[in-house]
Structures are given as C-alpha cells and as structure tokens.
Motif scaffolding. Structure first.
Motif, PDB file in Angstrom:
ATOM      1  N   MET A 245       0.842  -1.195   0.000  1.00 57.64           N
ATOM      2  CA  MET A 245       0.000   0.000   0.000  1.00 57.64           C
ATOM      3  C   MET A 245       0.876   1.244   0.000  1.00 57.64           C
ATOM      4  SD  MET A 245      -3.027  -1.059   2.666  1.00 57.64           S
ATOM      5  CE  MET A 245      -1.922  -1.983   3.729  1.00 57.64           C
ATOM      6  N   GLU A 246       0.487   2.204  -0.836  1.00 51.60           N
ATOM      7  CA  GLU A 246       1.187   3.483  -0.877  1.00 51.60           C
ATOM      8  C   GLU A 246       0.207   4.591  -0.514  1.00 51.60           C
ATOM      9  OE1 GLU A 246       4.055   6.191  -3.789  1.00 51.60           O
ATOM     10  OE2 GLU A 246       3.203   4.300  -4.511  1.00 51.60           O
ATOM     11  N   PHE A 247       0.556   5.392   0.488  1.00 58.48           N
ATOM     12  CA  PHE A 247      -0.298   6.465   0.969  1.00 58.48           C
ATOM     13  C   PHE A 247       0.073   7.783   0.297  1.00 58.48           C
ATOM     14  CE2 PHE A 247      -0.184   3.223   4.209  1.00 58.48           C
ATOM     15  CZ  PHE A 247      -1.493   3.135   4.638  1.00 58.48           C
ATOM     16  N   SER A 248      -0.882   8.711   0.296  1.00 60.89           N
ATOM     17  CA  SER A 248      -0.653   9.998  -0.357  1.00 60.89           C
ATOM     18  C   SER A 248       0.235  10.916   0.469  1.00 60.89           C
ATOM     19  CB  SER A 248      -1.992  10.693  -0.621  1.00 60.89           C
ATOM     20  OG  SER A 248      -2.686  10.930   0.597  1.00 60.89           O
ATOM     21  N   LYS A 249       0.425  10.602   1.755  1.00 61.88           N
ATOM     22  CA  LYS A 249       1.259  11.426   2.622  1.00 61.88           C
ATOM     23  C   LYS A 249       2.150  10.524   3.464  1.00 61.88           C
ATOM     24  CE  LYS A 249      -0.567  15.010   4.614  1.00 61.88           C
ATOM     25  NZ  LYS A 249      -1.427  15.852   5.475  1.00 61.88           N
ATOM     26  N   MET A 250       3.213  11.110   4.005  1.00 65.52           N
ATOM     27  CA  MET A 250       4.062  10.364   4.928  1.00 65.52           C
ATOM     28  C   MET A 250       3.270  10.082   6.203  1.00 65.52           C
ATOM     29  SD  MET A 250       6.899   9.755   3.377  1.00 65.52           S
ATOM     30  CE  MET A 250       8.113   9.321   4.645  1.00 65.52           C
ATOM     31  N   MET A 251       3.248   8.810   6.598  1.00 65.49           N
ATOM     32  CA  MET A 251       2.456   8.376   7.737  1.00 65.49           C
ATOM     33  C   MET A 251       3.340   8.141   8.950  1.00 65.49           C
ATOM     34  SD  MET A 251      -0.609   8.228   6.435  1.00 65.49           S
ATOM     35  CE  MET A 251      -1.553   7.233   7.588  1.00 65.49           C
ATOM     36  N   ASN A 252       2.757   8.339  10.128  1.00 58.52           N
ATOM     37  CA  ASN A 252       3.429   8.001  11.374  1.00 58.52           C
ATOM     38  C   ASN A 252       3.574   6.482  11.429  1.00 58.52           C
ATOM     39  OD1 ASN A 252       3.819   7.202  14.132  1.00 58.52           O
ATOM     40  ND2 ASN A 252       3.205   9.250  14.767  1.00 58.52           N
ATOM     41  N   ALA A 253       4.803   5.993  11.318  1.00 61.15           N
ATOM     42  CA  ALA A 253       5.025   4.552  11.211  1.00 61.15           C
ATOM     43  C   ALA A 253       4.518   3.805  12.437  1.00 61.15           C
ATOM     44  CB  ALA A 253       6.510   4.274  10.985  1.00 61.15           C
ATOM     45  N   ALA A 254       4.660   4.402  13.607  1.00 57.80           N
ATOM     46  CA  ALA A 254       4.225   3.731  14.833  1.00 57.80           C
ATOM     47  C   ALA A 254       2.719   3.485  14.828  1.00 57.80           C
ATOM     48  CB  ALA A 254       4.632   4.556  16.051  1.00 57.80           C
ATOM     49  N   THR A 255       1.948   4.424  14.262  1.00 53.98           N
ATOM     50  CA  THR A 255       0.491   4.239  14.230  1.00 53.98           C
ATOM     51  C   THR A 255       0.072   3.217  13.184  1.00 53.98           C
ATOM     52  OG1 THR A 255       0.085   6.032  12.635  1.00 53.98           O
ATOM     53  CG2 THR A 255       0.180   6.627  14.971  1.00 53.98           C
ATOM     54  N   LEU A 256       0.890   3.016  12.153  1.00 57.92           N
ATOM     55  CA  LEU A 256       0.564   2.024  11.132  1.00 57.92           C
ATOM     56  C   LEU A 256       0.797   0.598  11.615  1.00 57.92           C
ATOM     57  CD1 LEU A 256       1.968   3.488   7.784  1.00 57.92           C
ATOM     58  CD2 LEU A 256      -0.424   3.097   8.370  1.00 57.92           C
ATOM     59  N   GLN A 257       1.715   0.428  12.550  1.00 60.04           N
ATOM     60  CA  GLN A 257       2.161  -0.903  12.932  1.00 60.04           C
ATOM     61  C   GLN A 257       1.004  -1.812  13.343  1.00 60.04           C
ATOM     62  OE1 GLN A 257       5.643  -1.813  12.764  1.00 60.04           O
ATOM     63  NE2 GLN A 257       4.596  -3.788  12.761  1.00 60.04           N
ATOM     64  N   ASN A 258       0.060  -1.270  14.103  1.00 59.36           N
ATOM     65  CA  ASN A 258      -1.071  -2.079  14.566  1.00 59.36           C
ATOM     66  C   ASN A 258      -2.385  -1.706  13.895  1.00 59.36           C
ATOM     67  OD1 ASN A 258       0.489  -3.550  16.531  1.00 59.36           O
ATOM     68  ND2 ASN A 258       0.450  -1.713  17.812  1.00 59.36           N
ATOM     69  N   ALA A 259      -2.313  -0.845  12.873  1.00 58.24           N
ATOM     70  CA  ALA A 259      -3.541  -0.371  12.234  1.00 58.24           C
ATOM     71  C   ALA A 259      -3.921  -1.184  11.005  1.00 58.24           C
ATOM     72  CB  ALA A 259      -3.390   1.098  11.839  1.00 58.24           C
ATOM     73  N   ILE A 260      -2.984  -1.953  10.454  1.00 59.53           N
ATOM     74  CA  ILE A 260      -3.237  -2.680   9.209  1.00 59.53           C
ATOM     75  C   ILE A 260      -3.500  -4.146   9.521  1.00 59.53           C
ATOM     76  CG2 ILE A 260      -2.226  -3.427   7.023  1.00 59.53           C
ATOM     77  CD1 ILE A 260      -0.705  -0.779   6.967  1.00 59.53           C
ATOM     78  N   SER A 261      -4.611  -4.648   9.025  1.00 56.94           N
ATOM     79  CA  SER A 261      -4.948  -6.061   9.210  1.00 56.94           C
ATOM     80  C   SER A 261      -5.534  -6.607   7.918  1.00 56.94           C
ATOM     81  CB  SER A 261      -5.935  -6.242  10.365  1.00 56.94           C
ATOM     82  OG  SER A 261      -7.101  -5.470  10.160  1.00 56.94           O
ATOM     83  N   GLY A 308      -8.685   3.618  11.660  1.00 54.14           N
ATOM     84  CA  GLY A 308      -8.646   5.065  11.823  1.00 54.14           C
ATOM     85  C   GLY A 308      -7.582   5.540  12.784  1.00 54.14           C
ATOM     86  N   THR A 309      -6.955   4.601  13.503  1.00 49.05           N
ATOM     87  CA  THR A 309      -5.851   4.976  14.396  1.00 49.05           C
ATOM     88  C   THR A 309      -4.578   5.308  13.626  1.00 49.05           C
ATOM     89  OG1 THR A 309      -5.353   2.617  14.644  1.00 49.05           O
ATOM     90  CG2 THR A 309      -6.738   3.642  16.333  1.00 49.05           C
ATOM     91  N   ALA A 310      -4.530   4.966  12.329  1.00 43.35           N
ATOM     92  CA  ALA A 310      -3.370   5.322  11.503  1.00 43.35           C
ATOM     93  C   ALA A 310      -3.406   6.817  11.209  1.00 43.35           C
ATOM     94  CB  ALA A 310      -3.382   4.529  10.207  1.00 43.35           C
ATOM     95  N   LYS A 311      -2.310   7.497  11.459  1.00 41.35           N
ATOM     96  CA  LYS A 311      -2.251   8.947  11.294  1.00 41.35           C
ATOM     97  C   LYS A 311      -1.070   9.329  10.405  1.00 41.35           C
ATOM     98  CE  LYS A 311      -5.456   9.386  14.512  1.00 41.35           C
ATOM     99  NZ  LYS A 311      -6.835   9.829  14.209  1.00 41.35           N
ATOM    100  N   ASP A 312      -1.217  10.481   9.750  1.00 36.26           N
ATOM    101  CA  ASP A 312      -0.051  11.008   9.056  1.00 36.26           C
ATOM    102  C   ASP A 312       0.829  11.743  10.069  1.00 36.26           C
ATOM    103  OD1 ASP A 312      -1.099  13.526   9.510  1.00 36.26           O
ATOM    104  OD2 ASP A 312      -1.568  13.957   7.428  1.00 36.26           O
ATOM    105  N   LYS A 313       1.909  12.336   9.597  1.00 29.75           N
ATOM    106  CA  LYS A 313       2.876  12.905  10.534  1.00 29.75           C
ATOM    107  C   LYS A 313       2.349  14.126  11.275  1.00 29.75           C
ATOM    108  CE  LYS A 313       5.316  15.645   7.006  1.00 29.75           C
ATOM    109  NZ  LYS A 313       6.630  15.870   6.369  1.00 29.75           N
ATOM    110  N   THR A 314       1.231  14.715  10.779  1.00 28.54           N
ATOM    111  CA  THR A 314       0.641  15.852  11.487  1.00 28.54           C
ATOM    112  C   THR A 314      -0.622  15.477  12.246  1.00 28.54           C
ATOM    113  OG1 THR A 314      -0.587  16.503   9.501  1.00 28.54           O
ATOM    114  CG2 THR A 314       1.580  17.507   9.840  1.00 28.54           C
ATOM    115  N   GLY A 315      -0.955  14.172  12.267  1.00 33.48           N
ATOM    116  CA  GLY A 315      -2.083  13.717  13.068  1.00 33.48           C
ATOM    117  C   GLY A 315      -3.379  13.514  12.326  1.00 33.48           C
ATOM    118  N   ASN A 316      -3.407  13.729  10.994  1.00 34.82           N
ATOM    119  CA  ASN A 316      -4.629  13.508  10.229  1.00 34.82           C
ATOM    120  C   ASN A 316      -4.803  12.023   9.941  1.00 34.82           C
ATOM    121  OD1 ASN A 316      -5.349  16.268   9.948  1.00 34.82           O
ATOM    122  ND2 ASN A 316      -3.793  16.489   8.358  1.00 34.82           N
TER     123      ASN A 316
END
Length: 456
Positions: A245-261, A308-316
């Motif tokens: 998966m490729e996102f349109s913005k740089m994502m907070n990696a820590a929030t992605l770790q448990n957000a993808i299933s 929805g817990t996955a966030k970009d680097k500014t929290g969106n």
C-alpha cells in the motif's frame, strides 16, 4: 459563461429579487450550483419565527421556481441553511429548535424543477441533549455526504463535530469530534465550521476563540491510498502475493504498525508489516508491505483494513469509507478488498516443442510426423499424452507415450485417425499433456496434412 465589461470587471447582470416584499425579514442566504441547477435557501421570518425557504432554477438563474418550505413551520426557529448538491440530489442542513434546544437536521431533495420530493427527510444528526448544536456545514462527493457543526456536547465550550453518510444520506456514521480545545481550559471554543470535499479528500476550516479573540484554523483529512498491490477489487491475485500500500502522505510509522490487518473469508491472516521507504529522523513512511505468514488460499476474497488509528505525521487520519459500529470497525477506518485466482503454478516444464515434418504427407518413408519435446524437471514424470483434433474440436487420435524421461523425448505419429484412416488435407491442432509430480503441463500447436495431389 462569465462575461466582463470594457474595463475588465466581471458583469453579473441585473439585481433579481427572489424573496417577496412582505415586510418580513429574509436573511442568511446560501447558494449552490450543480451543472445547470442553481439552488437558493434562506431564513424567513414571515410566520413570526425563522423558517427556511428554498428556490431553484434549472436555466442558470433566468427563472426560479416558486418558494418551497424546507423546515416544518412548527413555530420553532429553523435557521442557517447550508446547501450542497451531487448527482443524487440536493443536501440541506440547518439547526432547529424543535426539541427545546438547537439540533442539526439534514434533508436531501431530488433534482426536479416542478416537484421537490424528499429522498431523505428531516434526519437529526446531532445528539439530542440539553446543549445547542448549531451552524452546520455540508459537502458531498458522488458517493458520500459529509456534515460538520459546532456543539457544546460536554457542557463546556463548543467543539466541531462531524458525521458522514456513505449511502447518500440514508444512514450516517456515529458522531466524531474533530477538535478538542475545550479540554485544555474554559477559555477556548471552536465555532463556525466550513467543510469541503475535493478528489475524495475532506477539508475543514473553523474559527477558534481564545481570550476573546478569534483565529481561523484548518485541518484536512486528506490521507488516501494512491496505489495498492494487488489492485483494489481485482480477482486474479497470486496466492503467494505480498500486499503493498502506498499512501498519499508520509504516515506516522508507529500508528501504522497495529492499524493494518488482513482478513480472509473466515480467518485473520497473520503476517509481517515492513516499511519500504522509512524515514528514520521523522519516523514516517508512505509505502508499506504486508507479507502473509503463509500462502493465501486460491479463489478467495481478502479484505484489507487500515484502522482510523493510523495517522499522518501531522495527526490527520484517512477518510473512512465504511460505517462504524460493527465488528470493531471504526467510523474512520478505510477498507479495500481483492480476490485470489487459481493457485500459482510453476513454470511450464514442457519445452522445445517441435513437430517435424510439418506439413507432412503419406508418401514419405515413413509417412507421418514426429513430436519432439523436452521435460525440464528432476521430479517423477508420469503419463504423457498427445491428442490431435480437427479445427472444429473433434478428437481424432490419442497417442499414449510409452516411456518418458528428463530431457529430450520423441513420439512418432503415422498420421492416421483412431480407425486407421488417413486424414484429409488441412490444418489440425495438437495438445501435449505431461504429468510431472502433482502438476499437469500442457503445450499446444498446429500441424498441416498435405496429400499427394497437393505436392506438385
């Protein structure tokens, strides 16, 4: 089309009064255009309290329909209408005092100059409580309706709340709070939201009050998936595929770790998530890969969830595309699916297929032709069968190979059918079937029979 006068100023034409001169105030208008339609709505005090009225034009404002009441004229104020239209109809939101304090209501009307059928009628979006919900804003894309409003739901200062409908206003997601300043003290309040959507992205602006001063703030839930492997909604993914998966913005990696299933039709898929373009200084990533712990099942549908817990680097967070409130799915979760095709197979082990002579005839010695092929394998070789067909698909002859081995093999065919008859001149088809281990491999080709009378 916009026109300009000789000085380059925009020419808006003559004033056109759309409300009656009746001695009552008509205020706070809103206008929206969709294709050739123009929609107008406003507050009107003609019945002693504000009600909402509406007019429409399908000829770019040259002529307007008669007035149409939007609110119920029930003696309780209805105020601040906001409009947005899409291909389904016109969405209208407003705040209404019918339940002893202001709440936010939604209605959708069809595109029709004569009638104004309500596709969705007077749906309350805000929570019914003792606090006012006011100043709503609405926007739509072709699939989803988005609404934001100010609400003092916690009894403190106002915050901006939000809900969306994935089915054109029939059902709405649970209310979500988009700001949180009141939690830091009683001196802050968020008011007057304006929500917009563009290219499946949602944008929000609002006024924030602090120490008696207002400032304008913005946030955009503009994270989206711009590419997936396998492609979303594809049905032929390999069973040994990785999920990228490729996102349109740089994502907070820590929030992605448990957000993808990844979920199969009956089971959760175990696997490992890796970051393909991880930026260590910021802890962000825009491209990730999920590698299943074992091969996926063939002919199966798989669902990928980005919580929805996955966030970009500014929290969106991403714009959710599903309803919340079931099976642990949240209102801001993003979900996409793909299907697997048949189980992946090794490369074809039948190689170097040559049919010679081709064309062949019945006067050479011996008559007929040879099938040459090689088997590139270390596995046990089972039955090898050659079948010859007419161009219409009729089976003419089956040749069972007596012995097969790794490397080059050859099989002679005398050119006769199962009854021992010669074939008419023409084009024929052949298929070579080879069983190797637990797999079967097939090679195809054409051959030509040319009788004696065609040789001269």
């Amino acid at each position: 089309m916009i026109s300009y006068d000789a000085s380059g100023n925009i020419n808006l034409g003559f004033d056109n009064q759309v409300t009656p001169t009746d001695g009552w105030e008509s205020t706070r208008p809103d206008i929206h255009c969709y294709k050739d339609w123009i929609y107008l709505a406003w507050n009107d005090l003609r019945n002693g309290v504000n009600e909402i009225y509406f007019k429409k034009s399908n000829d770019m404002g040259n002529n307007f329909s008669a007035e149409i009441p939007i609110s119920d004229n029930d003696g309780f104020p209805s105020e601040r209408p906001r409009l947005w239209a899409n291909q389904t109809g016109l969405s209208i939101v407003w705040h209404d005092l019918r339940e002893n304090n202001f709440e936010v209501y939604y209605k959708m009307l069809e595109h029709n100059l004569i009638t104004s059928k309500a596709l969705v009628n007077n749906k309350r979006l805000s929570k019914k409580d003792i606090y006012d919900s006011m100043n709503p804003s609405v926007t739509c894309d072709d699939k989803t309706v988005y609404v934001a409003w100010e609400d003092a739901a916690d009894g403190q200062k106002k915050e901006i709340f939000y809900s969306s409908s994935p089915d054109q206003g029939k059902t709405f997601t649970p209310t979500t709070i988009l700001t949180g300043y009141a939690a830091f003290g009683f001196s802050e309040s968020s008011e007057y939201p304006k929500i917009m959507t563009h290219n499946q992205n949602v944008h929000l602006a609002w006024a924030r009050k602090y120490s008696n001063n207002y400032d304008i703030f913005y946030k955009g839930t503009i994270v989206k998936l711009i590419a997936t492997t396998p492609a979303a909604n594809s049905t032929t993914a390999a069973v040994n595929t990785d999920i990228i998966m490729e996102f349109s913005k740089m994502m907070n990696a820590a929030t992605l770790q448990n957000a993808i299933s990844v979920l199969g039709e009956q089971e959760l898929v175990n696997g490992a998530l890796s970051f393909l373009n991880y930026d260590a200084p910021t802890g962000t990533v825009s491209k990730v890969k999920f590698t299943p712990a074992k091969q996926l099942a063939a002919n199966r549908t798989y669902t990928v969830r980005v919580a929805g817990t996955a966030k970009d680097k500014t929290g969106n967070s991403m714009v959710g595309n599903v309803m919340g409130g079931f099976d642990g799915i949240g209102a801001n979760d993003f979900i996409w699916s793909f299907g697997t095709g048949s189980a992946s197979r090794p490369k074809n082990l039948l190689r170097n297929i040559v049919n010679s002579p081709n064309p062949f005839n019945y006067i050479t010695n011996p008559p007929g032709t040879y099938f040459n092929y090689s088997l590139d394998t270390e596995q046990a070789i089972g039955e090898v069968v050659i079948k010859i067909y007419s161009m219409s698909g009729r089976l003419i002859r089956t040749l069972d190979m007596s012995s097969n081995m790794k490397g080059l093999n050859q099989q002679y065919w005398d050119g006769l059918d199962e009854s021992g008859n010669r074939l008419a001149n023409g084009v024929y088809l052949y298929k070579i079937h080879a069983a190797v281990g637990s797999d079967e491999f097939v090679a195809r080709g054409k051959l030509i029979v040319m009788s004696e009378r065609n040789l001269n």
